[in-house]
Scaffold this motif. Sequence first.
Motif, short mmCIF file in Angstrom:
data_model
loop_
_atom_site.label_atom_id
_atom_site.label_comp_id
_atom_site.label_asym_id
_atom_site.label_seq_id
_atom_site.Cartn_x
_atom_site.Cartn_y
_atom_site.Cartn_z
N SER A 29 0.83 -1.20 0.00
CA SER A 29 0.00 0.00 0.00
C SER A 29 0.87 1.26 0.00
CB SER A 29 -0.92 -0.02 1.23
OG SER A 29 -1.85 1.02 1.20
N TRP A 30 1.94 1.24 0.78
CA TRP A 30 2.85 2.39 0.81
C TRP A 30 3.53 2.58 -0.54
CZ3 TRP A 30 3.67 6.70 3.12
CH2 TRP A 30 4.86 7.39 2.90
N ARG A 31 4.00 1.50 -1.12
CA ARG A 31 4.69 1.60 -2.42
C ARG A 31 3.75 2.11 -3.52
NH1 ARG A 31 8.59 -3.73 -3.14
NH2 ARG A 31 9.93 -3.30 -1.36
N ALA A 32 2.56 1.56 -3.57
CA ALA A 32 1.63 1.87 -4.67
C ALA A 32 0.85 3.16 -4.45
CB ALA A 32 0.66 0.71 -4.87
N LEU A 33 0.54 3.47 -3.18
CA LEU A 33 -0.36 4.59 -2.90
C LEU A 33 0.24 5.65 -1.99
CD1 LEU A 33 -3.29 2.18 -2.42
CD2 LEU A 33 -3.45 4.14 -3.96
N GLY A 34 1.42 5.39 -1.43
CA GLY A 34 2.01 6.34 -0.49
C GLY A 34 1.24 6.42 0.82
N ASP A 35 0.51 5.35 1.16
CA ASP A 35 -0.34 5.33 2.34
C ASP A 35 -0.41 3.88 2.83
OD1 ASP A 35 -2.48 5.22 4.16
OD2 ASP A 35 -3.79 6.47 2.94
N THR A 36 0.15 3.60 3.99
CA THR A 36 0.19 2.22 4.49
C THR A 36 -1.18 1.66 4.83
OG1 THR A 36 0.51 2.95 6.79
CG2 THR A 36 2.50 2.49 5.47
N LYS A 37 -2.16 2.52 5.01
CA LYS A 37 -3.47 2.06 5.47
C LYS A 37 -4.51 1.89 4.36
CE LYS A 37 -2.73 4.18 9.94
NZ LYS A 37 -3.15 5.20 10.89
N LYS A 38 -4.24 2.39 3.16
CA LYS A 38 -5.28 2.42 2.13
C LYS A 38 -5.71 1.03 1.66
CE LYS A 38 -8.23 4.57 -0.37
NZ LYS A 38 -9.38 5.19 0.28
N LEU A 39 -4.78 0.18 1.25
CA LEU A 39 -5.16 -1.15 0.77
C LEU A 39 -5.81 -1.99 1.87
CD1 LEU A 39 -2.25 -2.03 -1.69
CD2 LEU A 39 -4.64 -1.55 -2.28
N PRO A 40 -5.26 -2.00 3.10
CA PRO A 40 -5.97 -2.72 4.16
C PRO A 40 -7.38 -2.17 4.41
CG PRO A 40 -3.68 -2.40 4.80
CD PRO A 40 -3.92 -1.58 3.54
N ALA A 41 -7.56 -0.86 4.30
CA ALA A 41 -8.89 -0.26 4.48
C ALA A 41 -9.83 -0.71 3.36
CB ALA A 41 -8.79 1.26 4.52
N ILE A 42 -9.33 -0.75 2.14
CA ILE A 42 -10.15 -1.21 1.01
C ILE A 42 -10.54 -2.67 1.23
CG2 ILE A 42 -10.10 -1.72 -1.47
CD1 ILE A 42 -8.31 0.79 -1.78
N GLU A 43 -9.60 -3.45 1.74
CA GLU A 43 -9.88 -4.85 2.04
C GLU A 43 -11.02 -4.98 3.07
OE1 GLU A 43 -6.60 -8.36 2.02
OE2 GLU A 43 -6.48 -6.97 3.68
N GLN A 44 -11.15 -4.00 3.94
CA GLN A 44 -12.18 -4.00 4.97
C GLN A 44 -13.48 -3.34 4.50
OE1 GLN A 44 -11.90 -5.62 7.92
NE2 GLN A 44 -9.99 -6.35 7.02
N GLY A 45 -13.55 -2.97 3.21
CA GLY A 45 -14.79 -2.45 2.66
C GLY A 45 -14.81 -0.96 2.35
N ARG A 46 -13.70 -0.26 2.59
CA ARG A 46 -13.65 1.15 2.26
C ARG A 46 -13.57 1.32 0.75
NH1 ARG A 46 -12.63 4.56 6.76
NH2 ARG A 46 -13.23 6.12 5.22
N ASP A 47 -13.70 2.54 0.28
CA ASP A 47 -13.76 2.83 -1.15
C ASP A 47 -12.49 3.52 -1.61
OD1 ASP A 47 -14.93 2.86 -3.65
OD2 ASP A 47 -16.63 4.09 -3.05
N ILE A 48 -12.38 3.72 -2.92
CA ILE A 48 -11.26 4.43 -3.53
C ILE A 48 -11.81 5.19 -4.73
CG2 ILE A 48 -10.62 2.43 -4.96
CD1 ILE A 48 -7.66 3.32 -4.65
N GLN A 49 -11.28 6.38 -4.96
CA GLN A 49 -11.70 7.18 -6.10
C GLN A 49 -11.24 6.50 -7.40
OE1 GLN A 49 -9.88 10.96 -5.34
NE2 GLN A 49 -11.54 11.64 -4.02
N VAL A 50 -12.03 6.68 -8.43
CA VAL A 50 -11.75 6.02 -9.71
C VAL A 50 -10.38 6.40 -10.25
CG1 VAL A 50 -12.47 5.80 -12.12
CG2 VAL A 50 -14.19 5.78 -10.31
N ARG A 51 -10.04 7.67 -10.27
CA ARG A 51 -8.73 8.07 -10.81
C ARG A 51 -7.59 7.50 -10.00
NH1 ARG A 51 -10.79 13.85 -12.26
NH2 ARG A 51 -11.36 13.47 -14.42
N ARG A 52 -7.75 7.45 -8.69
CA ARG A 52 -6.71 6.88 -7.83
C ARG A 52 -6.58 5.38 -8.09
NH1 ARG A 52 -5.94 7.59 -1.28
NH2 ARG A 52 -3.72 7.15 -1.32
N LEU A 53 -7.69 4.71 -8.28
CA LEU A 53 -7.66 3.29 -8.60
C LEU A 53 -6.93 3.06 -9.93
CD1 LEU A 53 -10.29 0.63 -8.11
CD2 LEU A 53 -9.38 0.93 -10.39
N GLU A 54 -7.27 3.84 -10.94
CA GLU A 54 -6.63 3.69 -12.25
C GLU A 54 -5.13 3.97 -12.16
OE1 GLU A 54 -8.92 6.38 -14.66
OE2 GLU A 54 -10.45 4.87 -15.07
#
Length: 86
Positions: A29-54
């Motif tokens: 998550s840190w490597r890809a998004l610069g945020d250690t918590k984003k991918l684990p949060a998505i795994e728990q059901g949180r969302d991501i903006q379309v442009r950020r996902l792309e």
Amino acid sequence: MLNMSSIDHLLSVARAYACAEDLDLSTVSWRALGDTKKLPAIEQGRDIQVRRLEKTMQWFSDNWPTGAVWPSSVLRPAPSKTGEAA
């Protein structure tokens, strides 16, 4: 999984990358998004903006480990050409 959502695709790719590099999802998550918590949060059901996902899917394509297998159920973006003048 024929009916995978874009978020499912992202998580599938992130998990495959983590496995190939022997990394924790928070490190990926840190490597890809610069945020250690984003991918684990998505795994728990949180969302991501379309442009950020792309942008993140493009990052994975551009930084995919040599010899690792991209998940067959996920369309891989063409790797960006680097080092070329725009």
